[in-house]
Design a protein around this motif. Structure first.
Motif, short mmCIF file in Angstrom:
data_model
loop_
_atom_site.label_atom_id
_atom_site.label_comp_id
_atom_site.label_asym_id
_atom_site.label_seq_id
_atom_site.Cartn_x
_atom_site.Cartn_y
_atom_site.Cartn_z
N PRO A 1 16.06 98.42 -34.50
CA PRO A 1 17.20 98.73 -35.81
C PRO A 1 16.84 97.59 -36.94
N GLN A 2 17.61 97.75 -37.94
CA GLN A 2 17.34 96.98 -38.94
C GLN A 2 18.77 96.55 -39.62
N GLY A 3 18.80 95.63 -40.42
CA GLY A 3 19.79 95.17 -41.55
C GLY A 3 20.86 94.65 -40.74
N ALA A 4 21.95 95.45 -40.84
CA ALA A 4 23.41 94.57 -40.34
C ALA A 4 23.68 95.48 -38.95
N ASP A 5 22.74 96.24 -38.64
CA ASP A 5 22.93 97.00 -37.33
C ASP A 5 22.32 96.25 -36.17
N TRP A 6 23.41 95.69 -35.40
CA TRP A 6 22.82 94.85 -33.98
C TRP A 6 23.39 95.82 -32.88
N PRO A 7 22.90 96.80 -32.40
CA PRO A 7 23.64 97.46 -31.33
C PRO A 7 23.26 96.75 -29.87
N VAL A 8 24.18 97.22 -28.82
CA VAL A 8 23.63 96.94 -27.48
C VAL A 8 23.01 98.17 -26.72
N GLY A 9 21.97 97.60 -26.07
CA GLY A 9 21.21 98.74 -25.31
C GLY A 9 20.98 100.20 -26.06
#
Length: 507
Positions: free
Chosen positions: A306-314
């Motif tokens: 992922p990139q930018g402001a996207d910080w997902p879990v799993g």
């Protein structure tokens, strides 16, 4: 029909089979942990939240060790975040894979899972953003019985007995510019040496792995090993080796011949380690820990974080679907690892679940075996006793990357105590079957116990949750043993195993 042959002899010994050859790797990356090995609420989950269906498959796979928690992830990891009450653990940004790490699965969870999976843990310490003191703190936490701040913290967190972890990786891929805390060979070598020396003052029974090159095509390869081992030789037991392969464009020929490159890579690292040994006039031998290896399609979209402001879990990351051809290359890589058992005494296939993995899961749903599951499981189950040196003679096929490559590759193991002889073979030829004669005369009377082959009419066939058995090993009824010669036809793009047993003679 193309023809090949090989001679097996119990005197052609390489080394004892090392169970650690059949290790794996769990990193906090994608869905390897979350919805992979750990999914509270899943229908098969136990009281610890571990998926029972995955645990069953891990045991079936025959995994001996698991390297944890990374991988690139470890170079920014604070182990303290993953201990203590789950509700008190902080969420952190993982810079390696641009995800959010909730730390609901940490050190204790991993070690409980490892115990249930019946595997030996192999821990990695963070030498990217951290150093000697943090490694000592973790070692005190895991390996000291009690009476110190960190050992008593472990006991307060529910583990009264020490974990007694033997194998430790001193960082991960520190040669790679992509690594958080990337260092030059000298910088890393000094830090690894200082860390290893300090860790041995706590526990002198440790087995320590220094970071080798991440790949042989990096500009620092070779010189990195020389400098790092010059600094660490007296303090470490292993130098790590990492290698991945993939089909580039439509070049199936070169992909099937990839292990020619793997063999050269291992031989080059061994030569460099032995050069340092000679310069130091040392009696000590450094072995190789091939603690990342697999087929990995790094150029595919699934491998882009992922990139930018996207910080997902799993998130879904590195979830390659493996084909029949991929299984043949993985089987061939296992042949190479066994062939080098005199120096490669530990290995970890990367990774175990969902992330470039032999086991796949659906969140809340099914688990199934990828094609690459089968060569690993069969080699782990059948390889016993001593590895025998095998020099197949076979026709070749042309490749762009590796020149002419022998169609047939093989290795064998001989268990003198039980009289069991296991033979592992691949036909790397992309279009032609090969009939192979195996000379068994040196073993006396042997009888065929079982034989199987994994192949497909379409080398790109793969398994799915809906078709989990599309590409599997199939029992062979046409293999013969006559006059001390085993004869087996190897289809194009195939992995085969043969198990023989000594025939009891009447007294």
């Amino acid at each position: 029909m193309l023809a090949g042959r090989l001679v097996l002899n119990p005197d052609f010994r390489v080394a004892p089979v090392s169970r650690r050859t059949f290790g794996s790797f769990v990193e906090h990356l994608g869905r390897c942990v979350y919805t992979g090995i750990y999914e509270p609420g899943h229908a098969t989950a136990d009281a610890d939240g571990f998926r029972g269906d995955v645990l069953d498959l891990v045991r079936e796979l025959g995994v001996s060790t698991v390297r944890y928690p990374g991988g690139n992830f470890v170079s920014g990891y604070r182990w303290e975040d993953g201990v203590g009450p789950v509700e008190d653990r902080p969420a952190r940004l993982d810079l390696a894979w641009h995800t959010l790490e909730p730390n609901t699965f940490g050190l204790h969870e991993f070690l409980r899972w490892a115990d249930k999976a019946e595997i030996e843990p192999m821990m990695a310490v963070n030498l990217g953003t951290r150093g000697v003191q943090e490694a000592l703190d973790l070692l005190e936490y895991t390996n000291i019985a009690g009476g110190t701040a960190f050992s008593e913290q472990r006991r307060a967190n529910g583990a009264d007995e020490p974990f007694a972890i033997r194998m430790w990786c001193l960082g991960n891929e520190m040669d790679g510019p992509w690594q958080v805390g990337h260092k030059t060979a000298y910088e890393y070598g000094r830090l690894a040496s200082e860390t290893a020396r300090a860790m041995r003052l706590v526990d002198d029974r440790l087995e320590l792995v220094a970071c080798g090159s991440s790949a042989p095509d990096l500009p620092t390869f070779g010189e990195w090993e020389r400098v790092v081992l010059t600094e660490t030789y007296d303090e470490v037991d292993y130098i790590s080796v990492h290698r991945y392969y993939e089909i580039k464009g439509d070049d199936l020929h070169s992909f099937l011949g990839s292990v020619v490159d793997m063999d050269r890579f291992v031989d080059s690292v061994v030569a460099t380690a032995d050069h340092v040994k000679a310069v130091k006039k040392s009696d000590k031998q450094i072995d190789l820990s091939f603690d990342e290896w697999n087929v990995w399609y790094q150029s595919r979209a699934a491998s882009v974080p992922p990139q930018g402001a996207d910080w997902p879990v799993g998130p879904v990351l590195l979830e390659d679907q493996y084909s029949a051809a991929d299984a043949v290359v993985v089987g061939n890589m296992l042949i190479s690892l066994l062939r080098h058992s005199d120096r490669v005494t530990s290995a970890s296939q990367a990774q175990l679940v969902n992330v470039i993995a032999p086991i796949m899961t659906e969140p809340g749903g099914r688990a199934w075996r990828q094609t690459i599951f089968y060569p690993f499981a069969q080699a782990s189950a059948l390889a016993q006793g001593t590895v025998l040196r095998v020099e197949p003679v076979s026709p070749t096929f042309p490749t762009v990357q590796h020149g002419d490559v022998p169609s047939v590759d093989a290795v064998a193991t001989w268990d003198e105590g039980t009289g069991r002889l296991a033979v592992f073979l691949v036909n790397r030829n992309p279009s032609e079957p090969v009939t192979v004669d195996v000379d068994l005369a040196a073993f006396g009377a042997l009888a065929l116990s079982e034989a199987s082959t994994l192949t497909s009419d379409d080398p790109y066939d793969h398994n799915t949750a809906d078709e989990p058995d599309r590409v599997v090993p199939v029992a062979r009824e046409d293999v013969t043993v006559e006059g001390g010669v085993l004869t087996i036809e190897l289809p194009a793009v195939s992995w085969s195993t043969v198990l023989l047993a000594a025939v009891e003679t009447q007294g």
